[in-house]
Scaffold this active site. Sequence first.
Site, short mmCIF file in Angstrom:
data_model
loop_
_atom_site.label_atom_id
_atom_site.label_comp_id
_atom_site.label_asym_id
_atom_site.label_seq_id
_atom_site.Cartn_x
_atom_site.Cartn_y
_atom_site.Cartn_z
N LYS A 154 0.86 -1.18 0.00
CA LYS A 154 0.00 0.00 0.00
C LYS A 154 0.90 1.22 0.00
O LYS A 154 1.41 1.65 1.03
CB LYS A 154 -0.91 0.00 1.23
CG LYS A 154 -2.24 0.73 1.07
CD LYS A 154 -2.13 2.22 0.92
CE LYS A 154 -1.73 2.94 2.19
NZ LYS A 154 -1.65 4.42 1.95
N GLU A 229 8.52 1.01 11.85
CA GLU A 229 9.68 1.90 11.76
C GLU A 229 9.12 3.31 11.73
O GLU A 229 8.44 3.70 10.77
CB GLU A 229 10.51 1.59 10.51
CG GLU A 229 11.91 2.17 10.56
CD GLU A 229 11.98 3.56 9.98
OE1 GLU A 229 12.02 4.52 10.79
OE2 GLU A 229 11.98 3.70 8.76
N CYS A 263 13.59 9.90 8.46
CA CYS A 263 13.48 9.62 9.90
C CYS A 263 14.84 9.47 10.55
O CYS A 263 14.97 9.58 11.77
CB CYS A 263 12.64 8.37 10.13
SG CYS A 263 13.12 6.96 9.14
N GLU A 357 10.16 16.32 15.64
CA GLU A 357 10.68 15.84 14.36
C GLU A 357 10.16 16.77 13.27
O GLU A 357 9.00 16.69 12.86
CB GLU A 357 10.25 14.39 14.08
CG GLU A 357 10.86 13.84 12.81
CD GLU A 357 10.44 12.42 12.50
OE1 GLU A 357 11.22 11.70 11.85
OE2 GLU A 357 9.33 12.01 12.89
#
Length: 455
Positions: A154, A229, A263, A357
């Site tokens: 997906k 993750e 990330c 972040e």
Amino acid sequence: MSGFEVVDPATGQVVERVALASAGETDAAVERAGRAFAAWRSVAPGDRARLLRAFAAAIDAHAEELAALEVRNAGHPLGQARWEAGNLRDVLEYYAGAPERAGGRQIPVAGGLDVTFAEPLGVVGVIVPWNFPMPIMGWGLAPALAAGNTVIVKPAELTPLTALRVGELALEAGLPEGVVQVLPGAGPVAGRRLVDHPGVAKIVFTGSTRVGKEIMAACAPGVKRLTLELGGKSSNIVFADADLERAAATAPYAVFDNAGQDCCARSRILVQRPVYDRFLELLEPAVRGLRVGDPGDAGTEMGPLISAAHREKVASYVPDGAPVAFRGSAPEGPGFWFPPTVLATPDFATLPAWNDEVFGPVVTVAPFEDEDDAVRLANDTVYGLSGSIWTRDLGRGLRMARAVEAGNLSVNSHSSVRYWTPFGGFKQSGLGRELGPDALDAFTDVKNVFIATEE
């Protein structure tokens, strides 16, 4: 199916309109994958390896096509996009060696023989983010296939084009129908249905920690296997004895790679106080010299952000009056551009960019006193994914690597991700490990069998 307009981030122009799967269409894909599983798991290991090698060869043959798609769809610089297509190829080749080596164990027991088997799970849903569409897809797809599972990919709504082409190449390479399916769809619709569907044995998700927590909770009722993750807030730690010129020259690539949409981005640079000012002097030309521009140009090092909405979010971390030490350049005009930006202030701990972040080309530089202080600052976050340590003292490098709470660290390098080594995070940066020689363990269940030899 509803439709979604895919936009070129460098121009803001619509590239293609892609149909998005409904919950019902997702159910149908799971049923196809379930039917294909029985035959795929029974394919002889050597034949499964051969098909994976053929799949890798098809990716290699179309690498330029895939790279060009990623330039238009994700705004990735051409050199980066070529690397990403190559990474997908390499990961498939690496795990093509696994089916013939997936042996079990023979365990000495009284009264008989005990053996173990690694059994595939079934249908695996791989939910891919928009920041690295090809590599991250491959990290879940390749070991899952090697272990004998069928896979539904997906892709993110924003970046489905390379995944769709890879799905076509899987069929062209000879993989049976239903073994690899690519299902573009909205996360709350197709993604959520994959998570909830009882016919899906495992979910592999890369994305935000917020969504990861929701997926983890949704998998709990069925005890569904899960690999996550998630986010990161990583540090690049520079000691006074380090090679400052090299550390400063590579620091921009540690945080501004993929326009900071990574990330693993080292978005905190910690510099030991005696060399703090000197490091900033060296960092400035490295940042200003970063080549930001047309992603189709082979010399470009940083492209645009993925969307107008994301650019607005990144810009909110650098409001008027923010302590900007210096900035690089970025094109004006159409496209979702944002310049590489360095923040530096004695009050760094109060900056939202220090704590959150950002997922964009913004980095905060802060001083530290000694090893203990550096560890305290690096670990002052809910995340623990990556990081770098710069020092000529090997003992210090090892001490710091053990003390920093992160899953992937490098000493005297800005990169710590290799497909032949484990990848994953500590704390709220993830659950489980991807890549490396033991990745198939995440896509199999161990079956233990005792065979009595005595009455």
